[in-house]
Structures are given as structure tokens and as C-alpha cells.
Design a protein around this motif. Structure first.
Motif, mmCIF file in Angstrom:
data_model
loop_
_atom_site.group_PDB
_atom_site.id
_atom_site.type_symbol
_atom_site.label_atom_id
_atom_site.label_comp_id
_atom_site.label_asym_id
_atom_site.label_seq_id
_atom_site.Cartn_x
_atom_site.Cartn_y
_atom_site.Cartn_z
ATOM 1 N N TYR A 1 0.835 -1.192 0.000
ATOM 2 C CA TYR A 1 0.000 0.000 0.000
ATOM 3 C C TYR A 1 0.879 1.255 0.000
ATOM 4 C CZ TYR A 1 -4.040 -2.879 1.512
ATOM 5 O OH TYR A 1 -5.054 -3.819 1.608
ATOM 6 N N GLU A 2 0.395 2.316 -0.635
ATOM 7 C CA GLU A 2 1.058 3.610 -0.595
ATOM 8 C C GLU A 2 0.138 4.624 0.091
ATOM 9 O OE1 GLU A 2 1.700 4.718 -4.668
ATOM 10 O OE2 GLU A 2 -0.394 5.349 -4.951
ATOM 11 N N GLN A 3 0.657 5.825 0.340
ATOM 12 C CA GLN A 3 -0.100 6.876 1.024
ATOM 13 C C GLN A 3 -0.666 6.366 2.353
ATOM 14 O OE1 GLN A 3 -0.012 9.886 -0.044
ATOM 15 N NE2 GLN A 3 0.581 9.676 -2.183
ATOM 16 N N VAL A 4 0.090 5.504 3.028
ATOM 17 C CA VAL A 4 -0.373 4.916 4.287
ATOM 18 C C VAL A 4 -0.229 5.933 5.414
ATOM 19 C CG1 VAL A 4 0.050 3.112 5.994
ATOM 20 C CG2 VAL A 4 0.203 2.584 3.548
ATOM 21 N N ASP A 5 -1.276 6.065 6.208
ATOM 22 C CA ASP A 5 -1.206 6.992 7.333
ATOM 23 C C ASP A 5 -2.333 6.681 8.311
ATOM 24 O OD1 ASP A 5 -0.262 9.055 8.890
ATOM 25 O OD2 ASP A 5 -1.024 10.665 7.612
ATOM 26 N N CYS A 6 -2.165 7.185 9.535
ATOM 27 C CA CYS A 6 -3.278 7.266 10.480
ATOM 28 C C CYS A 6 -3.848 8.669 10.302
ATOM 29 C CB CYS A 6 -2.807 7.030 11.911
ATOM 30 S SG CYS A 6 -4.134 7.166 13.135
ATOM 31 N N PHE A 7 -5.022 8.763 9.724
ATOM 32 C CA PHE A 7 -5.588 10.042 9.321
ATOM 33 C C PHE A 7 -6.294 10.763 10.462
ATOM 34 C CE2 PHE A 7 -5.761 7.094 5.650
ATOM 35 C CZ PHE A 7 -4.808 7.719 4.857
ATOM 36 N N LEU A 8 -6.718 10.017 11.462
ATOM 37 C CA LEU A 8 -7.386 10.603 12.631
ATOM 38 C C LEU A 8 -7.267 9.622 13.776
ATOM 39 C CD1 LEU A 8 -9.320 12.907 13.715
ATOM 40 C CD2 LEU A 8 -11.211 11.362 13.139
ATOM 41 N N ARG A 9 -7.005 10.159 14.997
ATOM 42 C CA ARG A 9 -6.920 9.265 16.151
ATOM 43 C C ARG A 9 -7.409 9.971 17.405
ATOM 44 N NH1 ARG A 9 -1.889 5.465 18.341
ATOM 45 N NH2 ARG A 9 -3.089 4.536 20.058
ATOM 46 N N TYR A 10 -8.205 9.243 18.174
ATOM 47 C CA TYR A 10 -8.628 9.671 19.502
ATOM 48 C C TYR A 10 -8.393 8.481 20.426
ATOM 49 C CZ TYR A 10 -11.652 11.162 23.362
ATOM 50 O OH TYR A 10 -12.142 11.502 24.604
ATOM 51 N N PHE A 11 -7.267 8.484 21.145
ATOM 52 C CA PHE A 11 -6.892 7.369 22.005
ATOM 53 C C PHE A 11 -6.959 6.043 21.233
ATOM 54 C CE2 PHE A 11 -8.315 10.635 25.058
ATOM 55 C CZ PHE A 11 -7.156 10.755 25.796
ATOM 56 N N GLU A 12 -7.892 5.153 21.567
ATOM 57 C CA GLU A 12 -7.947 3.834 20.924
ATOM 58 C C GLU A 12 -8.839 3.812 19.681
ATOM 59 O OE1 GLU A 12 -8.904 0.756 23.696
ATOM 60 O OE2 GLU A 12 -7.143 1.120 24.954
ATOM 61 N N LEU A 13 -9.285 4.954 19.233
ATOM 62 C CA LEU A 13 -10.121 5.048 18.033
ATOM 63 C C LEU A 13 -9.290 5.661 16.918
ATOM 64 C CD1 LEU A 13 -13.321 6.488 19.757
ATOM 65 C CD2 LEU A 13 -12.717 4.082 19.398
ATOM 66 N N ALA A 14 -9.138 4.944 15.807
ATOM 67 C CA ALA A 14 -8.240 5.413 14.752
ATOM 68 C C ALA A 14 -8.853 5.190 13.378
ATOM 69 C CB ALA A 14 -6.896 4.687 14.844
ATOM 70 N N VAL A 15 -8.531 6.102 12.472
ATOM 71 C CA VAL A 15 -8.895 5.961 11.061
ATOM 72 C C VAL A 15 -7.577 5.897 10.275
ATOM 73 C CG1 VAL A 15 -10.106 6.964 9.090
ATOM 74 C CG2 VAL A 15 -10.989 7.314 11.407
ATOM 75 N N PHE A 16 -7.298 4.756 9.673
ATOM 76 C CA PHE A 16 -6.031 4.595 8.967
ATOM 77 C C PHE A 16 -6.237 3.779 7.706
ATOM 78 C CE2 PHE A 16 -6.338 0.931 11.760
ATOM 79 C CZ PHE A 16 -5.818 -0.126 11.011
ATOM 80 N N GLY A 17 -5.245 3.756 6.858
ATOM 81 C CA GLY A 17 -5.364 2.968 5.630
ATOM 82 C C GLY A 17 -4.324 3.350 4.612
ATOM 83 N N GLY A 18 -4.552 2.930 3.378
ATOM 84 C CA GLY A 18 -3.600 3.206 2.297
ATOM 85 C C GLY A 18 -4.202 2.878 0.952
ATOM 86 N N ARG A 19 -3.490 3.216 -0.090
ATOM 87 C CA ARG A 19 -3.967 3.062 -1.464
ATOM 88 C C ARG A 19 -3.117 2.055 -2.213
ATOM 89 N NH1 ARG A 19 -3.675 8.456 -4.912
ATOM 90 N NH2 ARG A 19 -1.464 7.929 -4.801
ATOM 91 N N LYS A 20 -3.751 1.291 -3.087
ATOM 92 C CA LYS A 20 -3.024 0.401 -3.974
ATOM 93 C C LYS A 20 -2.443 1.245 -5.108
ATOM 94 C CE LYS A 20 -3.576 -3.942 -6.533
ATOM 95 N NZ LYS A 20 -4.511 -5.055 -6.813
ATOM 96 N N PRO A 21 -1.172 1.079 -5.422
ATOM 97 C CA PRO A 21 -0.586 1.890 -6.509
ATOM 98 C C PRO A 21 -1.357 1.721 -7.812
ATOM 99 C CG PRO A 21 1.131 0.740 -5.297
ATOM 100 C CD PRO A 21 -0.187 0.187 -4.797
ATOM 101 N N SER A 22 -1.397 2.786 -8.592
ATOM 102 C CA SER A 22 -2.057 2.710 -9.887
ATOM 103 C C SER A 22 -1.199 1.917 -10.860
ATOM 104 C CB SER A 22 -2.294 4.118 -10.443
ATOM 105 O OG SER A 22 -1.061 4.751 -10.721
ATOM 106 N N SER A 23 -1.803 1.458 -11.947
ATOM 107 C CA SER A 23 -1.085 0.629 -12.906
ATOM 108 C C SER A 23 0.024 1.420 -13.606
ATOM 109 C CB SER A 23 -2.060 0.088 -13.972
ATOM 110 O OG SER A 23 -2.767 1.140 -14.586
#
Length: 246
Positions: free
Chosen positions: A222-244
Motif C-alpha cells: 500500500y502507498e499513502q499509508v497513514d493514520c488520518f485521525l486518532r482519539y486514544f484507541e479510536l483510529a482511522v487509517f489505511g492506504g492506497r493500492k498503486p495505480s497501474s
């Protein structure tokens, strides 16, 4: 072999209690969903097909459909009561939606899915899996994504220390107590605290640090991986599959 995912969530009473009492009180719940949608918009430019894993009653799907009303979705959950709530939510929605009962702890969960997805999202579900299974699932999701597709996980993660875990637990008890007061509940804060600490699904939580999970995503590709938002044990994270073209 992995343990089956979250057996307690097949109970209708627990589902009703969670949806009305706990999830409704989650701190920054609206901001978590807003962040998910914003990242999907900015890193994909738009989606036509998505999958919602551990979909529950479809709250994440509702947000995606509001922003991308022409998209189609596949909602996957192992809990029949949750899927029934999702069907009720979208009963009058004309979009092409499929509802699949499947256990994310088994590699066969994606057997009923066809084609690729511009986005895969998940909300408070994957933390029920062992760490080894989490990593395999993230790889399976990577394989389902179209080039340039995004994976976003709105998730319960572990605290780095017992002291910080205590702060989180207290904040959750305060939030649930405030929600129940708005609902005219007569429970005391102490009663709410006992119910939260001894809730029947707690034993099924297998929490991992968000930092480790972001490393797993990068290792998979995955690329562009990050934790985009976090409040203690609550997190929004992820990443993108590279384009072809990458």
C-alpha cells in the motif's frame, strides 16, 4: 485455524445494545466518518464500486452512498442481526447493493465477491481477528482493490500504556453515560462503567497498535499509508493500492 470472528455479535440483544448505547456515544464518530469519506475522495477522485467489511448496520456504506450516489456496494458481515439492520436501512435505496454473510477470520470470506473495488472500508470489525489473520486480510483486501483503489479502516486499536488505556476507558464511560442521560436512562455512571468494563464482547477484542498496522500495510505494498485521525484507541487509517501507471 483461526477462531471464528466475534461469535457474541450473532446475538440480537448485543447488537441492539451496541447500536443504541455504545456506537451512538463513540467520541468523534461523525469526524471519523467524515475523515474516511474525505480520504476516499482525495485519493481516488471518485468511486464506482466499494466493499464494506464488517458492515454492521451499514453506517459507513450510508456515508459513501451519500457522497457517491451512483456507486454500488457489497456489505459483508458475519452477524445475521447486523445484516438485517443494514437491509432495513437500505430497503428503499435504489442502488445495487449486495449483502453477504461471511466470516473475515476465514480466507474463504471473499469467495462470494466478484471483480475489483475502487474502495474497501471497514468499521470496528477487524480488531476481532488475530494479528496474523489481520495481516492476511489486509493482503486479501489489497488483491481485491483496483489499481489506485483505497482501503480505509475505522478501527479500535490498542493503547501504548495501561495509563492511557485508563484515560480512554474513562472517556468512553463519560460519553456513554451522557448518551444514556439524553435517552432518559436512570443508570448511574458507576453502573455504566461496570457494563462497559464487563461488556460481553470485550473478550473478543484483539487490539493492535495503529503504528504496527500501518507498517503491515506498507510491507504489503500500500502507498499513502497513514493514520488520518486518532482519539486514544479510536483510529482511522489505511492506504492506497498503486495505480497501474506507477
Amino acid at each position: 485455524m483461526s477462531k471464528s470472528q466475534g461469535g457474541a455479535w450473532k446475538e440480537g440483544d448485543l447488537v441492539a445494545t451496541y447500536l443504541s448505547g455504545v456506537r451512538a456515544a463513540i467520541p468523534l464518530a461523525a469526524e471519523q466518518i467524515e475523515t474516511m469519506v474525505r480520504v476516499v475522495v482525495e485519493l481516488t477522485g471518485g468511486i464506482h464500486r466499494y466493499a464494506d467489511l464488517g458492515s454492521g448496520d451499514g453506517i459507513l456504506s450510508a456515508a459513501l452512498l451519500d457522497r457517491f450516489p451512483q456507486s454500488s456496494g457489497v456489505l459483508v458481515d458475519h452477524s445475521p442481526p447486523m445484516l438485517e439492520r443494514a437491509r432495513e436501512r437500505f430497503g428503499s435505496v435504489p442502488n445495487e447493493l449486495r449483502f453477504i454473510e461471511a466470516d473475515l477470520s476465514r480466507a474463504t470470506w471473499c469467495g462470494g465477491l466478484e471483480g475489483s473495488f475502487d474502495a474497501v472500508v471497514s468499521g470496528f470489525s477487524i480488531h476481532h481477528l488475530t494479528h496474523h489473520r489481520k495481516q492476511k486480510l489486509y493482503r486479501e483486501i489489497f488483491g481485491l482493490l483496483a489499481p489506485g483503489g483505497i482501503f480505509i479502516n475505522v478501527e479500535h486499536v490498542s493503547s501504548p500504556t495501561p495509563e492511557i488505556e485508563h484515560i480512554f476507558n474513562e472517556s468512553m464511560v463519560d460519553a456513554i453515560f451522557a448518551q444514556q442521560q439524553r435517552d432518559d436512562s436512570r443508570k448511574t455512571r458507576a453502573e455504566v462503567a461496570r457494563e462497559f468494563v464487563y461488556r460481553p464482547d470485550k473478550a473478543e477484542n484483539i487490539l493492535a497498535p495503529v503504528e504496527d498496522q500501518c507498517r503491515w500495510l506498507r510491507r504489503i505494498g500500500y502507498e499513502q499509508v497513514d493514520c488520518f485521525l486518532r482519539y486514544f484507541e479510536l483510529a482511522v487509517f489505511g492506504g492506497r493500492k498503486p495505480s497501474s501507471e506507477a
